[in-house]
Design a protein around this motif. Structure first.
Motif, PDB file in Angstrom:
ATOM      1  N   UNK A  42     -32.086  14.566  -1.996  1.00  0.00           N
ATOM      2  CA  UNK A  42     -31.976  13.259  -1.321  1.00  0.00           C
ATOM      3  C   UNK A  42     -30.521  13.017  -0.905  1.00  0.00           C
ATOM      4  N   UNK A  43     -29.593  13.245  -1.837  1.00  0.00           N
ATOM      5  CA  UNK A  43     -28.175  12.982  -1.538  1.00  0.00           C
ATOM      6  C   UNK A  43     -27.643  13.972  -0.499  1.00  0.00           C
ATOM      7  N   UNK A  44     -28.043  15.225  -0.630  1.00  0.00           N
ATOM      8  CA  UNK A  44     -27.550  16.237   0.314  1.00  0.00           C
ATOM      9  C   UNK A  44     -28.027  15.952   1.738  1.00  0.00           C
ATOM     10  N   UNK A  45     -29.197  15.308   1.864  1.00  0.00           N
ATOM     11  CA  UNK A  45     -29.751  15.081   3.201  1.00  0.00           C
ATOM     12  C   UNK A  45     -29.455  13.665   3.715  1.00  0.00           C
ATOM     13  N   UNK A  46     -28.537  12.969   3.070  1.00  0.00           N
ATOM     14  CA  UNK A  46     -28.032  11.727   3.680  1.00  0.00           C
ATOM     15  C   UNK A  46     -28.432  10.422   3.013  1.00  0.00           C
ATOM     16  N   UNK A  47     -29.327  10.479   2.019  1.00  0.00           N
ATOM     17  CA  UNK A  47     -29.644   9.244   1.297  1.00  0.00           C
ATOM     18  C   UNK A  47     -28.415   8.853   0.467  1.00  0.00           C
ATOM     19  N   UNK A  48     -28.055   7.563   0.515  1.00  0.00           N
ATOM     20  CA  UNK A  48     -26.871   7.147  -0.256  1.00  0.00           C
ATOM     21  C   UNK A  48     -27.146   5.937  -1.149  1.00  0.00           C
ATOM     22  N   UNK A  49     -28.427   5.532  -1.235  1.00  0.00           N
ATOM     23  CA  UNK A  49     -28.759   4.368  -2.065  1.00  0.00           C
ATOM     24  C   UNK A  49     -29.865   4.765  -3.044  1.00  0.00           C
ATOM     25  N   UNK A  50     -29.619   4.546  -4.327  1.00  0.00           N
ATOM     26  CA  UNK A  50     -30.561   4.944  -5.378  1.00  0.00           C
ATOM     27  C   UNK A  50     -30.941   3.713  -6.193  1.00  0.00           C
ATOM     28  N   UNK A  51     -32.227   3.566  -6.454  1.00  0.00           N
ATOM     29  CA  UNK A  51     -32.708   2.404  -7.205  1.00  0.00           C
ATOM     30  C   UNK A  51     -33.464   2.864  -8.441  1.00  0.00           C
ATOM     31  N   UNK A  52     -33.217   2.186  -9.569  1.00  0.00           N
ATOM     32  CA  UNK A  52     -33.896   2.539 -10.807  1.00  0.00           C
ATOM     33  C   UNK A  52     -34.022   1.282 -11.653  1.00  0.00           C
ATOM     34  N   UNK A  53     -34.562   1.413 -12.849  1.00  0.00           N
ATOM     35  CA  UNK A  53     -34.674   0.271 -13.760  1.00  0.00           C
ATOM     36  C   UNK A  53     -34.872   0.817 -15.168  1.00  0.00           C
ATOM     37  N   UNK A  54     -34.396   0.089 -16.186  1.00  0.00           N
ATOM     38  CA  UNK A  54     -34.679   0.546 -17.560  1.00  0.00           C
ATOM     39  C   UNK A  54     -36.178   0.549 -17.857  1.00  0.00           C
ATOM     40  N   UNK A  55     -36.936  -0.216 -17.084  1.00  0.00           N
ATOM     41  CA  UNK A  55     -38.384  -0.310 -17.291  1.00  0.00           C
ATOM     42  C   UNK A  55     -39.121   1.001 -16.969  1.00  0.00           C
ATOM     43  N   UNK A  56     -38.645   1.749 -15.979  1.00  0.00           N
ATOM     44  CA  UNK A  56     -39.397   2.916 -15.510  1.00  0.00           C
ATOM     45  C   UNK A  56     -39.427   4.011 -16.569  1.00  0.00           C
ATOM     46  N   UNK A  57     -40.641   4.260 -17.074  1.00  0.00           N
ATOM     47  CA  UNK A  57     -40.808   5.283 -18.101  1.00  0.00           C
ATOM     48  C   UNK A  57     -40.074   4.918 -19.372  1.00  0.00           C
ATOM     49  N   UNK A  58     -39.956   3.607 -19.661  1.00  0.00           N
ATOM     50  CA  UNK A  58     -39.259   3.143 -20.876  1.00  0.00           C
ATOM     51  C   UNK A  58     -37.899   3.823 -21.013  1.00  0.00           C
ATOM     52  N   UNK A  59     -37.063   3.651 -20.026  1.00  0.00           N
ATOM     53  CA  UNK A  59     -35.671   4.162 -19.904  1.00  0.00           C
ATOM     54  C   UNK A  59     -35.580   5.631 -19.457  1.00  0.00           C
ATOM     55  N   UNK A  60     -36.713   6.329 -19.399  1.00  0.00           N
ATOM     56  CA  UNK A  60     -36.628   7.764 -19.063  1.00  0.00           C
ATOM     57  C   UNK A  60     -36.077   7.976 -17.648  1.00  0.00           C
ATOM     58  N   UNK A  61     -36.506   7.142 -16.694  1.00  0.00           N
ATOM     59  CA  UNK A  61     -36.050   7.350 -15.311  1.00  0.00           C
ATOM     60  C   UNK A  61     -34.526   7.229 -15.240  1.00  0.00           C
ATOM     61  N   UNK A  62     -33.961   6.248 -15.930  1.00  0.00           N
ATOM     62  CA  UNK A  62     -32.499   6.108 -15.914  1.00  0.00           C
ATOM     63  C   UNK A  62     -31.828   7.340 -16.549  1.00  0.00           C
ATOM     64  N   UNK A  63     -32.410   7.833 -17.645  1.00  0.00           N
ATOM     65  CA  UNK A  63     -31.789   8.989 -18.316  1.00  0.00           C
ATOM     66  C   UNK A  63     -31.829  10.231 -17.434  1.00  0.00           C
ATOM     67  N   UNK A  64     -32.972  10.476 -16.785  1.00  0.00           N
ATOM     68  CA  UNK A  64     -33.073  11.668 -15.928  1.00  0.00           C
ATOM     69  C   UNK A  64     -32.152  11.507 -14.718  1.00  0.00           C
TER      70      UNK A  64
END
Ligand code: NAD
Length: 317
Positions: A42-64
């Motif tokens: 995503x970053x290599x192809x020009x995306x520059x905005x990332x959204x996450x939350x501690x809620x997603x996967x009970x903090x797993x999304x933020x950790x990954x």
């Protein structure tokens, strides 16, 4: 990739951006290495905005996501996360939790600064608390330089003016709306002039309606009523019958709206993010899009609602 200003934040964001909820295994069990590769693609192809939350996967999304960002220079991306929602039915919008939540998110993400910190799904909150306690706590963090900007997120559209009308200008700088601007629902459009007059940046999430407009279809937790799922299926069947990809139509429909700064798409599959980014600059098949919109007409704007009774949109399906 194209970029648009996110309201008055000064952030120039990619029109398609990356939603990290799939990294938490929200849609299916995912392979973390694939998820990390998806973020890098995503970053290599020009995306520059990332959204996450501690809620997603009970903090797993933020950790990954934090593992993915380890080797990436901090000035290559804008990072948004959230406060207030921590599990199914588990909400805490208190000022103390806002502060500890930011510290915990920063630790998991491996950063010391969040560009946009958002109150997560305020339809489940007492809006008096959001106005009198949560937002003032966020303003303090912004004044202290811990975060750049403040946002609110929600499904029912009425919660946005219900809060923004009660706080000073510039307190809420972004809104994140989901499932209300996609092929089968364009209700968010009615509020765009309101946001625009206030220079509030509009983040539109879930171009496929959280899987509704994908071949895999909706996950078990998805709140869409059966009539909506069946209505979406007709459009998908049509696309398949003519060899077209409904996700391409869905992404192109969302990123075309000039009043929406960015649309967040979620995936933990590098090939899918590559395809989604390519869709931004591929020519639009207007005839196909018109046909898909026509097939979805019977369910147009018939979406689900949720939250405290006083915060729900008058509805619908
Ligand atoms: P989405 O519409 O982006 O759909 C995600 C689903 O589509 C996943 O199942 C994914 O595998 C599939 N998909 C994506 N690209 C595909 C492709 N090219 N081909 C086939 N399938 C594809 O919904 P979402 O992930 O819920 O929303 C995007 C992001 O927006 C989230 O990750 C989250 O960051 C944000 N969001 C925030 C809120 C909120 O704050 N309340 C709510 C919803 C979404």
């Amino acid at each position: 990739m194209l970029y648009r200003p996110l309201g008055s934040t000064g952030l120039n964001v990619s029109v398609l951006s990356y939603g990290a909820s799939p990294l938490g295994g929200v849609f299916r069990e995912t392979d973390d290495r694939e998820g990390i590769k998806t973020v890098h693609t995503a970053l290599d192809l020009g995306i520059n905005f990332l959204d996450v939350s501690p809620y997603y996967g009970a903090t797993k999304a933020e950790s990954v996501l934090g593992r993915a960002l380890k080797e990436i220079r901090r000035d290559r991306y804008f990072l948004a996360t959230k406060v207030g929602q921590y599990g199914d039915g588990l909400f805490d919008f208190s000022a103390t939790r806002v502060k500890s939540s930011l510290d915990e998110s920063c630790a998991r993400l491996g950063v010391d600064y969040i560009d946009v910190l958002q109150c997560h799904d305020i339809e489940f909150a007492d809006l008096d608390q959001i106005v009198n306690e949560t937002l003032p706590a966020l303003v303090k963090l912004r004044d202290a330089g811990r975060i750049g900007h403040i946002g609110i997120t929600g499904l029912p559209l009425k919660v946005f003016p219900a809060v923004i009308d009660r706080v000073g200008p510039g307190v809420v700088e972004t809104v994140l709306s989901f499932c209300r601007y996609e092929l089968n629902d364009t209700a968010l459009e009615t509020l765009l002039p309101y946001f625009n007059r206030r220079d509030i940046g509009v983040i539109n999430a879930s171009p496929t309606g959280m899987g509704l407009l994908t071949e895999r279809g909706v996950p078990a937790w998805h709140p869409a009523p059966p009539a909506m799922v069946a209505g979406a299926r007709r459009a998908m069947d049509y696309c398949r019958s003519v060899g077209a990809d409904i996700v391409k139509v869905a992404v192109q429909f969302c990123v075309a709206h000039p009043g929406i700064a960015t649309t967040l798409v979620g995936t933990a599959n590098p090939e899918n993010i590559r395809k989604n980014i390519a869709h931004v600059s591929e020519p639009v098949d207007q005839e196909l899009m018109a046909k898909v919109l026509e097939l979805l007409e019977p369910i147009r704007n018939h979406n689900f609602t949720r939250g405290r009774p006083e915060n729900r949109d008058p509805l619908i399906a």
